[in-house]
Design a protein around this motif. Structure first.
Motif, PDB file in Angstrom:
ATOM      1  N   PHE A  26     -14.990 -82.780-100.729  1.00 40.04           N
ATOM      2  CA  PHE A  26     -15.428 -81.614-101.482  1.00 40.04           C
ATOM      3  C   PHE A  26     -14.507 -80.431-101.182  1.00 40.04           C
ATOM      4  N   GLN A  27     -14.474 -79.506-102.117  1.00 37.96           N
ATOM      5  CA  GLN A  27     -13.684 -78.288-101.943  1.00 37.96           C
ATOM      6  C   GLN A  27     -14.602 -77.079-102.092  1.00 37.96           C
ATOM      7  N   PHE A  28     -14.408 -76.095-101.220  1.00 37.66           N
ATOM      8  CA  PHE A  28     -15.171 -74.846-101.299  1.00 37.66           C
ATOM      9  C   PHE A  28     -14.263 -73.742-101.818  1.00 37.66           C
ATOM     10  N   VAL A  29     -14.771 -72.953-102.757  1.00 35.68           N
ATOM     11  CA  VAL A  29     -14.048 -71.777-103.250  1.00 35.68           C
ATOM     12  C   VAL A  29     -15.046 -70.639-103.396  1.00 35.68           C
ATOM     13  N   ASN A  32     -18.795 -69.992 -92.209  1.00 32.97           N
ATOM     14  CA  ASN A  32     -20.158 -69.456 -92.315  1.00 32.97           C
ATOM     15  C   ASN A  32     -20.600 -69.317 -93.766  1.00 32.97           C
ATOM     16  N   ASP A  33     -19.660 -69.062 -94.667  1.00 35.46           N
ATOM     17  CA  ASP A  33     -19.992 -68.962 -96.086  1.00 35.46           C
ATOM     18  C   ASP A  33     -20.442 -70.308 -96.643  1.00 35.46           C
ATOM     19  N   VAL A  34     -19.799 -71.382 -96.200  1.00 41.63           N
ATOM     20  CA  VAL A  34     -20.189 -72.719 -96.633  1.00 41.63           C
ATOM     21  C   VAL A  34     -21.602 -73.038 -96.164  1.00 41.63           C
ATOM     22  N   VAL A  35     -21.864 -72.785 -94.890  1.00 46.56           N
ATOM     23  CA  VAL A  35     -23.186 -73.075 -94.331  1.00 46.56           C
ATOM     24  C   VAL A  35     -24.252 -72.237 -95.028  1.00 46.56           C
ATOM     25  N   GLU A  36     -23.929 -70.985 -95.299  1.00 45.99           N
ATOM     26  CA  GLU A  36     -24.865 -70.104 -95.991  1.00 45.99           C
ATOM     27  C   GLU A  36     -25.187 -70.630 -97.384  1.00 45.99           C
ATOM     28  N   LEU A  37     -24.186 -71.157 -98.074  1.00 43.02           N
ATOM     29  CA  LEU A  37     -24.410 -71.714 -99.406  1.00 43.02           C
ATOM     30  C   LEU A  37     -25.311 -72.946 -99.345  1.00 43.02           C
ATOM     31  N   LEU A  38     -25.093 -73.793 -98.347  1.00 41.93           N
ATOM     32  CA  LEU A  38     -25.896 -75.004 -98.219  1.00 41.93           C
ATOM     33  C   LEU A  38     -27.328 -74.721 -97.777  1.00 41.93           C
ATOM     34  N   ASP A  39     -27.555 -73.562 -97.175  1.00 42.84           N
ATOM     35  CA  ASP A  39     -28.888 -73.209 -96.698  1.00 42.84           C
ATOM     36  C   ASP A  39     -29.716 -72.662 -97.851  1.00 42.84           C
ATOM     37  N   VAL A  40     -30.167 -73.552 -98.713  1.00 39.23           N
ATOM     38  CA  VAL A  40     -30.842 -73.123 -99.943  1.00 39.23           C
ATOM     39  C   VAL A  40     -32.243 -72.583 -99.697  1.00 39.23           C
ATOM     40  N   ASN A  41     -32.760 -72.662 -98.477  1.00 39.92           N
ATOM     41  CA  ASN A  41     -34.050 -72.031 -98.183  1.00 39.92           C
ATOM     42  C   ASN A  41     -34.000 -70.534 -98.422  1.00 39.92           C
ATOM     43  N   SER A  42     -32.803 -69.956 -98.285  1.00 38.31           N
ATOM     44  CA  SER A  42     -32.663 -68.505 -98.442  1.00 38.31           C
ATOM     45  C   SER A  42     -32.485 -68.102 -99.910  1.00 38.31           C
ATOM     46  N   ALA A  43     -32.383 -69.082-100.798  1.00 38.24           N
ATOM     47  CA  ALA A  43     -32.176 -68.778-102.213  1.00 38.24           C
ATOM     48  C   ALA A  43     -33.492 -68.412-102.881  1.00 38.24           C
ATOM     49  N   SER A  44     -33.400 -67.678-103.978  1.00 41.63           N
ATOM     50  CA  SER A  44     -34.598 -67.326-104.726  1.00 41.63           C
ATOM     51  C   SER A  44     -35.126 -68.546-105.470  1.00 41.63           C
TER      52      SER A  44
END
Length: 208
Positions: A117-120, A85-97
Motif C-alpha cells: 500500500f502507499q500513503f499520500v 503518526n498520520d498513517v496510524v491516525e488514519l487507520l484509527d477510525v474510532n476517532s472518525a465521525s
C-alpha cells in the motif's frame, strides 16, 4: 466477510496503535502497526500480535530497503518517516465521525485485498472552506495519478467543523472519477481538526 468484530471490542479497543521494538507498554489494538526498519523478526511479531490481541499486523515502511516477506504481516504501507503518526491516525477510525459510517472491519477488509500500500496526504488553508476543499482535492488527485487502476483505497478527510455534504460529494466524485477499476473498493472517513481554516486529505491505496 472474514473479520466479524463484536460491538464491545470495537467500542473498547483502539482501532490502531503504533508499537516500537523497544517499547515496554503493549496496550491492546485491533490493528497493530510497527515500523519495519525497527528490526522486528517473525517471533517478535507473533508475540506482539498475541500481547495486544490484534486482528491484523501492518508494517510501515519508511525507506527503500527490501525486507523479507512474512505471512504474519497483513500488509505493508509505504510512507515517509514523518508520516508514521498520520498513517496510524488514519487507520484509527474510532476517532472518525459517524456521518460516513466506516468502521474497523472496513479498514481490515481493504488491507486484506492487497499486500503493498502507499500513503499520500495533502492539505490546504484559507477561506472560504469550499476553496480549501477544492485545492486539497486537486492536490490529492495529482498524487493519486498512479493509483487509477487500484483495487482499493481509503480516504480520510479532516476539517475544523463537520464537512458539508456538498464538500463531501466534491471529494468523492473527484476521486471516483479518477479510478478506472470498476471493482475498486473505496472507503471514506471524516473527522474534526483543531487547525482553523484548513482542510486535510489522507489516503492509503493498494499498489500491488
Amino acid at each position: 466477510m472474514k473479520y466479524q468484530l463484536d460491538n464491545s471490542q470495537i467500542n473498547d479497543t483502539p482501532c490502531a496503535a503504533l508499537y516500537r521494538s523497544n517499547t515496554e507498554c503493549f496496550p491492546s489494538a485491533i490493528i497493530a502497526c510497527f515500523i519495519i526498519s525497527d528490526g522486528w523478526n517473525e517471533q517478535a511479531l507473533l508475540e506482539l500480535k498475541k500481547k495486544v490481541k490484534a486482528d491484523i499486523l501492518v508494517g510501515l515502511q519508511t525507506d527503500d530497503n527490501k525486507y523479507e516477506s512474512l505471512d504474519i504481516i497483513g500488509g505493508v504501507i509505504r510512507c515517509q518517516p514523518d508520516e508514521v503518526n498520520d498513517v496510524v491516525e488514519l487507520l484509527d477510525v474510532n476517532s472518525a465521525s459517524t456521518i460516513i459510517g466506516i468502521d474497523v472491519v472496513d479498514v481490515i477488509n481493504l488491507l486484506e485485498r492487497g499486500n503493498s500500500f502507499q500513503f499520500v496526504q495533502t492539505s490546504a488553508t484559507g477561506e472560504p472552506e469550499s476553496d480549501t476543499v477544492k485545492t486539497a482535492t486537486h492536490k490529492l488527485i495529482s498524487l493519486l495519478a498512479k493509483a487509477h487502476n487500484t483495487k482499493g483505497m481509503f480516504v480520510g478527510m479532516q476539517s475544523v467543523q463537520g464537512l458539508p455534504l456538498e464538500s463531501l460529494a466534491y471529494v468523492t466524485e473527484a476521486i471516483e472519477g479518477l479510478l478506472s477499476n470498476p471493482a475498486a473498493s473505496i472507503y471514506y472517513s471524516s473527522n474534526m481538526s483543531d487547525e482553523p481554516n484548513s482542510f486535510h486529505l489522507k489516503a492509503i491505496y493498494i499498489d500491488d
